[in-house]
Design a protein around this motif. Structure first.
Motif, PDB file in Angstrom:
ATOM      1  N   VAL B 117       0.813  -1.230   0.000  1.00  0.00           N
ATOM      2  CA  VAL B 117       0.000   0.000   0.000  1.00  0.00           C
ATOM      3  C   VAL B 117       0.847   1.282   0.000  1.00  0.00           C
ATOM      4  CG1 VAL B 117      -2.022  -1.020   1.126  1.00  0.00           C
ATOM      5  CG2 VAL B 117      -0.223  -0.005   2.530  1.00  0.00           C
ATOM      6  N   TRP B 118       2.144   1.135   0.280  1.00  0.00           N
ATOM      7  CA  TRP B 118       2.931   2.345   0.544  1.00  0.00           C
ATOM      8  C   TRP B 118       3.421   3.075  -0.699  1.00  0.00           C
ATOM      9  CZ3 TRP B 118       1.659   3.815   4.992  1.00  0.00           C
ATOM     10  CH2 TRP B 118       1.372   2.880   5.986  1.00  0.00           C
ATOM     11  N   PHE B 119       3.537   2.389  -1.827  1.00  0.00           N
ATOM     12  CA  PHE B 119       4.088   3.041  -3.023  1.00  0.00           C
ATOM     13  C   PHE B 119       3.140   4.126  -3.541  1.00  0.00           C
ATOM     14  CE2 PHE B 119       5.527  -1.419  -2.914  1.00  0.00           C
ATOM     15  CZ  PHE B 119       6.841  -1.165  -2.568  1.00  0.00           C
ATOM     16  N   ILE B 120       1.865   3.791  -3.592  1.00  0.00           N
ATOM     17  CA  ILE B 120       0.880   4.780  -4.051  1.00  0.00           C
ATOM     18  C   ILE B 120       0.763   5.906  -3.022  1.00  0.00           C
ATOM     19  CG2 ILE B 120      -1.603   5.101  -4.463  1.00  0.00           C
ATOM     20  CD1 ILE B 120      -1.450   2.395  -5.963  1.00  0.00           C
ATOM     21  N   PHE B 121       0.802   5.522  -1.769  1.00  0.00           N
ATOM     22  CA  PHE B 121       0.754   6.525  -0.694  1.00  0.00           C
ATOM     23  C   PHE B 121       1.923   7.509  -0.849  1.00  0.00           C
ATOM     24  CE2 PHE B 121       0.744   8.035   3.701  1.00  0.00           C
ATOM     25  CZ  PHE B 121      -0.605   8.115   3.952  1.00  0.00           C
ATOM     26  N   LEU B 122       3.105   6.962  -1.151  1.00  0.00           N
ATOM     27  CA  LEU B 122       4.293   7.808  -1.351  1.00  0.00           C
ATOM     28  C   LEU B 122       4.103   8.722  -2.571  1.00  0.00           C
ATOM     29  CD1 LEU B 122       7.247   8.486  -0.590  1.00  0.00           C
ATOM     30  CD2 LEU B 122       7.971   6.559  -2.018  1.00  0.00           C
ATOM     31  N   PHE B 125       1.982  11.534  -1.583  1.00  0.00           N
ATOM     32  CA  PHE B 125       2.783  12.418  -0.717  1.00  0.00           C
ATOM     33  C   PHE B 125       3.656  13.349  -1.575  1.00  0.00           C
ATOM     34  CE2 PHE B 125       6.849  13.095   1.522  1.00  0.00           C
ATOM     35  CZ  PHE B 125       6.396  13.796   2.631  1.00  0.00           C
ATOM     36  N   ILE B 126       4.282  12.780  -2.613  1.00  0.00           N
ATOM     37  CA  ILE B 126       5.128  13.600  -3.496  1.00  0.00           C
ATOM     38  C   ILE B 126       4.274  14.633  -4.234  1.00  0.00           C
ATOM     39  CG2 ILE B 126       6.634  13.534  -5.534  1.00  0.00           C
ATOM     40  CD1 ILE B 126       7.529  10.709  -4.570  1.00  0.00           C
ATOM     41  N   TYR B 127       3.073  14.217  -4.639  1.00  0.00           N
ATOM     42  CA  TYR B 127       2.160  15.156  -5.315  1.00  0.00           C
ATOM     43  C   TYR B 127       1.845  16.353  -4.395  1.00  0.00           C
ATOM     44  CZ  TYR B 127      -1.979  17.099  -7.559  1.00  0.00           C
ATOM     45  OH  TYR B 127      -2.880  17.959  -8.125  1.00  0.00           O
ATOM     46  N   ALA B 128       1.576  16.022  -3.124  1.00  0.00           N
ATOM     47  CA  ALA B 128       1.279  17.097  -2.156  1.00  0.00           C
ATOM     48  C   ALA B 128       2.485  18.023  -1.996  1.00  0.00           C
ATOM     49  CB  ALA B 128       0.887  16.488  -0.809  1.00  0.00           C
ATOM     50  N   LYS B 129       3.687  17.450  -1.995  1.00  0.00           N
ATOM     51  CA  LYS B 129       4.911  18.266  -1.878  1.00  0.00           C
ATOM     52  C   LYS B 129       5.036  19.185  -3.091  1.00  0.00           C
ATOM     53  CE  LYS B 129       6.831  17.211   1.977  1.00  0.00           C
ATOM     54  NZ  LYS B 129       6.833  18.294   2.967  1.00  0.00           N
ATOM     55  N   VAL B 133       1.480  21.696  -0.380  1.00  0.00           N
ATOM     56  CA  VAL B 133       0.456  21.612   0.670  1.00  0.00           C
ATOM     57  C   VAL B 133       0.716  20.355   1.490  1.00  0.00           C
ATOM     58  CG1 VAL B 133      -1.339  22.847  -0.593  1.00  0.00           C
ATOM     59  CG2 VAL B 133      -1.177  20.372  -0.824  1.00  0.00           C
ATOM     60  N   HIS B 134       0.064  20.272   2.639  1.00  0.00           N
ATOM     61  CA  HIS B 134       0.254  19.104   3.499  1.00  0.00           C
ATOM     62  C   HIS B 134      -0.462  17.888   2.909  1.00  0.00           C
ATOM     63  CE1 HIS B 134       0.149  16.642   7.185  1.00  0.00           C
ATOM     64  NE2 HIS B 134       1.290  17.260   7.434  1.00  0.00           N
ATOM     65  N   LEU B 135       0.104  16.723   3.145  1.00  0.00           N
ATOM     66  CA  LEU B 135      -0.486  15.475   2.635  1.00  0.00           C
ATOM     67  C   LEU B 135      -1.929  15.299   3.098  1.00  0.00           C
ATOM     68  CD1 LEU B 135      -0.271  12.621   1.296  1.00  0.00           C
ATOM     69  CD2 LEU B 135       0.685  11.810   3.449  1.00  0.00           C
ATOM     70  N   SER B 136      -2.265  15.877   4.250  1.00  0.00           N
ATOM     71  CA  SER B 136      -3.612  15.694   4.800  1.00  0.00           C
ATOM     72  C   SER B 136      -4.699  16.114   3.803  1.00  0.00           C
ATOM     73  CB  SER B 136      -3.774  16.474   6.105  1.00  0.00           C
ATOM     74  OG  SER B 136      -3.586  17.842   5.865  1.00  0.00           O
ATOM     75  N   GLY B 178       0.320   7.184  -7.819  1.00  0.00           N
ATOM     76  CA  GLY B 178       0.007   8.081  -6.699  1.00  0.00           C
ATOM     77  C   GLY B 178       0.115   9.543  -7.100  1.00  0.00           C
ATOM     78  N   LEU B 179       1.038   9.826  -8.001  1.00  0.00           N
ATOM     79  CA  LEU B 179       1.244  11.201  -8.457  1.00  0.00           C
ATOM     80  C   LEU B 179       0.110  11.711  -9.334  1.00  0.00           C
ATOM     81  CD1 LEU B 179       5.016  11.488  -9.460  1.00  0.00           C
ATOM     82  CD2 LEU B 179       3.720  13.201  -8.224  1.00  0.00           C
TER      83      LEU B 179
END
Lengths: 113, 426
Positions: B117-122, B125-129, B133-136, B178-179
């Motif tokens: 599950v973590w690759f898409i989550f990452l 996260f990069i998209y938010a960066k 903005v915050h990942l939230s 994820g991006l």
């Protein structure tokens, strides 16, 4: 925030649709961009509006602001003419004021930049 | 009518926010506890290893792959980890949160695990960066987006590719998806106008269809499979009925020992965004979640289906979305539509795919809620055929296959029904 002005437009769109849906015939809108916030003022007639419609409006606007919900769902606002997205509008605004008398309603929404 | 109100009057956040959080933690703990009671720690560790090293494409039942204990511990740990992440991000626990967490828990029985599950989550996260903005802000898309977790494991554990090529490719594709997911997920809402509750499933279906088309053009053809556990109906029935009854009882007690106002939930169409916790409070929502869980479990048992990992996943997803759009009035027509479809088409009503089509087909519940029972039945009838057809497009790499199908059905049906209805009105 990306598409900030578009989001304000969508809020306006959603509320116009809602006022039409609940029977308003005369709607006025005023959108003001200030340094730190947007102020959106609606006024409309209340001749055909039921109390339950106002209660729903207030209940939906009276939800806490939620940026994570806004970010995902904001594009849905103003899209549908058979249902409403008032709760998303409530999550997109920081504050609101509403006053109603026998003939007129004034609703002011505040959204920080 | 005279009325005046100045400012948001609700406490911020709601006073029962802590209760909502504790409930989610207890739910996760109940899964872990059940897993620990079902198998020995050694069996669980061995089972978790097997789950993690699996390709995880549709339909891979983790109860069959790793055993009951490992599958439940996997689901419980994933649930607990993501509840912790939401807590640390100070996300308001709402109906949307319940829907996302129960969906995570459900799909942790067939496709999502502690590794993939973590690759898409990452990627999110990069998209938010990139957006600064915050990942939230994108947390819900990140959670639902793990529907495409198998796209990573498909290559990482591929028997067609060498590890030195498959591993980096799988990781890269997970991050890439994820991006691109957040802007697509938001935009595609407009296609079905919120009548498909599993919107990321629709988005993931589109993305994975395009990716799989690219894979195929290079000679790589991902294939679906059917790994499905059997024979656990009695054990899982006890667990599920006890769990859902507890939900109803907690909601009932907290609602002053009554069902007062519960039926108010039925007046909502369920279209996105119908957050029952925000609109009607957590007590009535818990009653609704429990009742829908019981109905869904009874449906599976009545049609002679197996309470396997995927079926439990479908039931948990219904329970989660019972805080975010689903209620008995809008899900029962979907069950009826799939039932009608199954008895008139070429499949058996208790085939694993048909059971899943009925459970996950409740993604179309808002159509029944808005346009009525008959249209709901029609939508489900069409959905059954579409969902079994579109899986070949993405080769089982999108776990939310029914969400993909439901998006297509809603995009097809809603404009037609709306147009006809409007004509009737005029």
């Amino acid at each position: 925030m990306r598409h900030n002005k578009k989001r304000v437009s969508k809020i306006v769109d959603e509320l116009i649709s809602y006022f039409f849906k609940i029977g308003s015939k005369n709607i006025h809108i005023d959108v003001l961009e200030e340094k730190k916030q947007y102020v959106i003022t609606f006024s409309c007639d209340t001749k055909n509006i039921k109390e339950s419609d106002i209660n729903l409006l207030v209940r939906c606007l009276n939800t806490y602001k939620s940026e994570e919900m806004e970010e995902y769902y904001w594009e849905l606002t103003g899209e549908c003419d058979t249902d409403s997205e008032l709760s998303i509008v409530g999550m997109m605004i920081d504050n609101f004021e509403i006053s109603i008398n026998d003939q007129n309603m004034e609703l002011i929404l505040y959204r920080k930049k | 009518m005279r009325f005046k109100l100045k400012g948001k009057t609700k406490p911020h956040p709601s006073v029962d926010e802590k209760f909502r959080l504790i409930f989610l933690i207890l739910f996760a703990c109940s899964l872990i506890l059940f897993g620990l009671l079902a198998d020995s720690p050694q069996e669980i560790i061995y089972g978790l290893r097997r789950i993690i090293l699996d390709r995880a494409v549709l339909i891979t039942d983790y109860i069959k792959i790793g055993g009951i204990g490992a599958a439940f511990v996997n689901a419980g740990l994933i649930t607990l980890i993501f509840v912790f992440i939401l807590y640390k991000m100070k996300i308001h626990i709402s109906g949307a949160t319940y829907a996302a967490i129960f969906t995570m828990a459900g799909f942790s029985f067939f496709g999502k695990n502690l590794f993939n599950v973590w690759f898409i989550f990452l990627g999110v996260f990069i998209y938010a960066k990139i957006q600064r903005v915050h990942l939230s802000r994108y947390i819900y898309v990140a959670l639902y987006g793990t529907a495409m977790a198998p796209i990573s494991t498909e290559f990482i554990f591929s028997d067609q590719l060498p590890v030195y090529f498959g591993l980096p490719l799988g990781v890269f594709l997970g991050i890439l998806i994820g991006l691109i997911l957040p802007p697509l997920a938001t935009h595609l809402l407009k296609v079905h106008q919120g009548y498909n509750l599993y919107n990321v499933g629709f988005t993931a279906g589109l993305i994975s269809t395009i990716f799989v088309a690219l894979f195929k053009s290079y000679g790589y053809i991902p294939s679906t499979r059917l790994v499905y556990s059997k024979g656990n109906n009695e054990l899982f029935s006890y667990f599920l009925f006890i769990l859902f009854t507890i939900m109803v009882v907690i909601g009932y007690i907290r609602n002053n020992n009554s069902l007062k106002n519960y039926f108010k939930i039925f007046k909502y169409s369920g279209r996105l965004v119908s957050d029952f916790i925000v609109l009607e409070g957590v007590n009535l929502t818990l009653i609704n979640m429990g009742i829908n869980g019981i109905i869904a479990t009874i449906y599976v048992l009545l049609v002679g289906g197996e309470l396997s990992g995927p079926a439990i996943g479908g039931i948990f997803t219904i329970v989660g979305f019972s805080a975010f759009g689903k209620h008995p009035k809008n899900i029962i027509p979907i069950f009826l539509g799939v039932y009608l479809g199954a008895i008139t088409k070429i499949w058996n009503i208790n085939d694993p795919s048909i059971i899943l089509a009925a459970l996950f087909g409740t993604s179309l519940a808002p159509i029944a809620g808005e346009f009525g029972i008959l249209i709901g039945i029609l939508a489900a009838y069409i959905h059954l055929s579409v969902t079994l057809s579109v899986v070949s497009l993405h080769g089982g790499l999108n776990l939310y296959n029914n969400g993909f199908s439901a998006g297509l059905v809603a995009a097809f049906l809603v404009p037609i029904i709306s147009a006809l209805r409007r004509e009737e009105t005029s």
